[in-house]
Design a protein around this motif. Structure first.
Motif, PDB file in Angstrom:
ATOM      1  N   GLN A  84     -33.094  16.900 -18.179  1.00  0.00           N
ATOM      2  CA  GLN A  84     -34.174  17.944 -18.499  1.00  0.00           C
ATOM      3  C   GLN A  84     -33.918  18.720 -19.651  1.00  0.00           C
ATOM      4  O   GLN A  84     -35.236  19.180 -20.315  1.00  0.00           O
ATOM      5  CB  GLN A  84     -33.908  18.877 -17.283  1.00  0.00           C
ATOM      6  CG  GLN A  84     -34.161  18.411 -15.819  1.00  0.00           C
ATOM      7  CD  GLN A  84     -33.685  19.267 -14.550  1.00  0.00           C
ATOM      8  OE1 GLN A  84     -32.953  20.279 -14.761  1.00  0.00           O
ATOM      9  NE2 GLN A  84     -34.276  19.080 -13.378  1.00  0.00           N
ATOM     10  N   PHE A  85     -32.778  19.003 -20.346  1.00  0.00           N
ATOM     11  CA  PHE A  85     -32.734  19.374 -21.541  1.00  0.00           C
ATOM     12  C   PHE A  85     -33.341  18.766 -22.567  1.00  0.00           C
ATOM     13  O   PHE A  85     -34.235  19.291 -23.424  1.00  0.00           O
ATOM     14  CB  PHE A  85     -31.206  19.854 -21.885  1.00  0.00           C
ATOM     15  CG  PHE A  85     -31.087  20.539 -23.061  1.00  0.00           C
ATOM     16  CD1 PHE A  85     -31.573  21.777 -23.388  1.00  0.00           C
ATOM     17  CD2 PHE A  85     -30.728  19.641 -24.278  1.00  0.00           C
ATOM     18  CE1 PHE A  85     -31.447  22.186 -24.721  1.00  0.00           C
ATOM     19  CE2 PHE A  85     -30.288  20.307 -25.700  1.00  0.00           C
ATOM     20  CZ  PHE A  85     -30.702  21.486 -25.849  1.00  0.00           C
ATOM     21  N   ASP A  89     -35.627  16.491 -22.136  1.00  0.00           N
ATOM     22  CA  ASP A  89     -37.132  16.600 -21.987  1.00  0.00           C
ATOM     23  C   ASP A  89     -37.912  18.039 -22.577  1.00  0.00           C
ATOM     24  O   ASP A  89     -38.877  18.014 -23.213  1.00  0.00           O
ATOM     25  CB  ASP A  89     -37.688  16.455 -20.672  1.00  0.00           C
ATOM     26  CG  ASP A  89     -37.280  14.892 -20.163  1.00  0.00           C
ATOM     27  OD1 ASP A  89     -37.375  13.923 -20.951  1.00  0.00           O
ATOM     28  OD2 ASP A  89     -37.329  14.697 -18.862  1.00  0.00           O
ATOM     29  N   GLN A  90     -36.888  19.089 -22.430  1.00  0.00           N
ATOM     30  CA  GLN A  90     -37.567  20.215 -22.725  1.00  0.00           C
ATOM     31  C   GLN A  90     -37.374  20.352 -24.052  1.00  0.00           C
ATOM     32  O   GLN A  90     -38.312  20.896 -24.673  1.00  0.00           O
ATOM     33  CB  GLN A  90     -36.673  21.353 -22.108  1.00  0.00           C
ATOM     34  CG  GLN A  90     -36.844  22.627 -22.707  1.00  0.00           C
ATOM     35  CD  GLN A  90     -35.773  23.942 -22.458  1.00  0.00           C
ATOM     36  OE1 GLN A  90     -34.691  23.415 -22.135  1.00  0.00           O
ATOM     37  NE2 GLN A  90     -36.245  25.082 -22.140  1.00  0.00           N
ATOM     38  N   GLN A  91     -36.400  19.858 -24.850  1.00  0.00           N
ATOM     39  CA  GLN A  91     -36.455  19.745 -26.444  1.00  0.00           C
ATOM     40  C   GLN A  91     -37.555  18.967 -27.137  1.00  0.00           C
ATOM     41  O   GLN A  91     -38.334  19.240 -27.966  1.00  0.00           O
ATOM     42  CB  GLN A  91     -35.241  19.121 -26.813  1.00  0.00           C
ATOM     43  CG  GLN A  91     -34.011  20.238 -26.492  1.00  0.00           C
ATOM     44  CD  GLN A  91     -34.123  21.404 -27.439  1.00  0.00           C
ATOM     45  OE1 GLN A  91     -34.029  21.298 -28.831  1.00  0.00           O
ATOM     46  NE2 GLN A  91     -34.117  22.559 -26.789  1.00  0.00           N
ATOM     47  N   GLU A 111     -40.584  18.361 -25.533  1.00  0.00           N
ATOM     48  CA  GLU A 111     -41.863  18.890 -25.397  1.00  0.00           C
ATOM     49  C   GLU A 111     -42.088  19.781 -26.425  1.00  0.00           C
ATOM     50  O   GLU A 111     -42.888  20.120 -27.049  1.00  0.00           O
ATOM     51  CB  GLU A 111     -41.916  19.818 -24.076  1.00  0.00           C
ATOM     52  CG  GLU A 111     -43.295  20.151 -23.639  1.00  0.00           C
ATOM     53  CD  GLU A 111     -44.194  18.871 -23.604  1.00  0.00           C
ATOM     54  OE1 GLU A 111     -45.285  18.985 -23.935  1.00  0.00           O
ATOM     55  OE2 GLU A 111     -43.857  17.795 -23.157  1.00  0.00           O
ATOM     56  N   GLN A 112     -40.910  20.735 -26.784  1.00  0.00           N
ATOM     57  CA  GLN A 112     -40.988  21.765 -27.931  1.00  0.00           C
ATOM     58  C   GLN A 112     -41.131  20.937 -29.146  1.00  0.00           C
ATOM     59  O   GLN A 112     -42.084  21.539 -30.088  1.00  0.00           O
ATOM     60  CB  GLN A 112     -39.555  22.567 -27.964  1.00  0.00           C
ATOM     61  CG  GLN A 112     -39.574  23.602 -26.767  1.00  0.00           C
ATOM     62  CD  GLN A 112     -38.399  24.245 -26.899  1.00  0.00           C
ATOM     63  OE1 GLN A 112     -37.287  23.888 -27.652  1.00  0.00           O
ATOM     64  NE2 GLN A 112     -37.984  25.235 -25.852  1.00  0.00           N
TER      65      GLN A 112
END
Length: 146
Positions: free
Chosen positions: A134-135, A137-139, A141-142
């Protein structure tokens, strides 16, 4: 037979003087990876000893030839992804490295089995893998937005 034994013993003693560099470069918090506490706990337990400048060296890092193998793994790990210099890594490299890290973790290839064997805290259970996934994927995306 005694000569061979003394010869081997002499070599084992002599190689102890061939020492790799085990200095941790100073960590600048401005460029180090910033994440929430849950993510950092997983990263520090499973990843930081090879992928940061915050390596916690075990006692056996002083024993050659183990020290040579350990130094090579740490150098290779830092080149692959270094969370202590994260902000200094360009966005394209971060994307590539995050995708690769995600793939290696999901396939059970990281952390390396030999490392996890000696460091039980490094074992990634399903929850830890999900936290990192999840982390990452978040990174990703950013990074794609910027």
């Amino acid at each position: 037979m005694k000569k061979i034994l003394f010869g081997v013993l002499g070599i084992l003693i002599a190689i102890q003087f061939i020492r790799p560099n085990f200095n941790n470069p100073k960590v600048d918090e401005k460029i180090a990876l910033q994440a929430d506490e849950n993510v950092m706990v997983v990263l520090k337990n499973a990843c930081f000893d090879c992928h940061s400048n915050e390596v916690q060296y075990p006692w056996y890092h002083n024993v050659a030839p183990v020290s040579w193998v350990m130094a090579a793994h740490i150098d290779s790990g830092r080149r692959a992804i270094n969370f202590s210099t994260w902000a200094d890594t360009n966005a394209d490299q971060r994307i590539t490295r995050l995708k690769r890290a995600k793939q290696l973790i999901s396939n059970g290839l990281m952390p390396k089995g030999s490392y996890a064997l000696m460091h039980p805290k490094a074992h990634l259970d399903t929850k830890d893998k999900k936290t990192l996934e999840q982390f990452f994927d978040q990174q990703l995306e950013q990074l794609k937005k910027s």
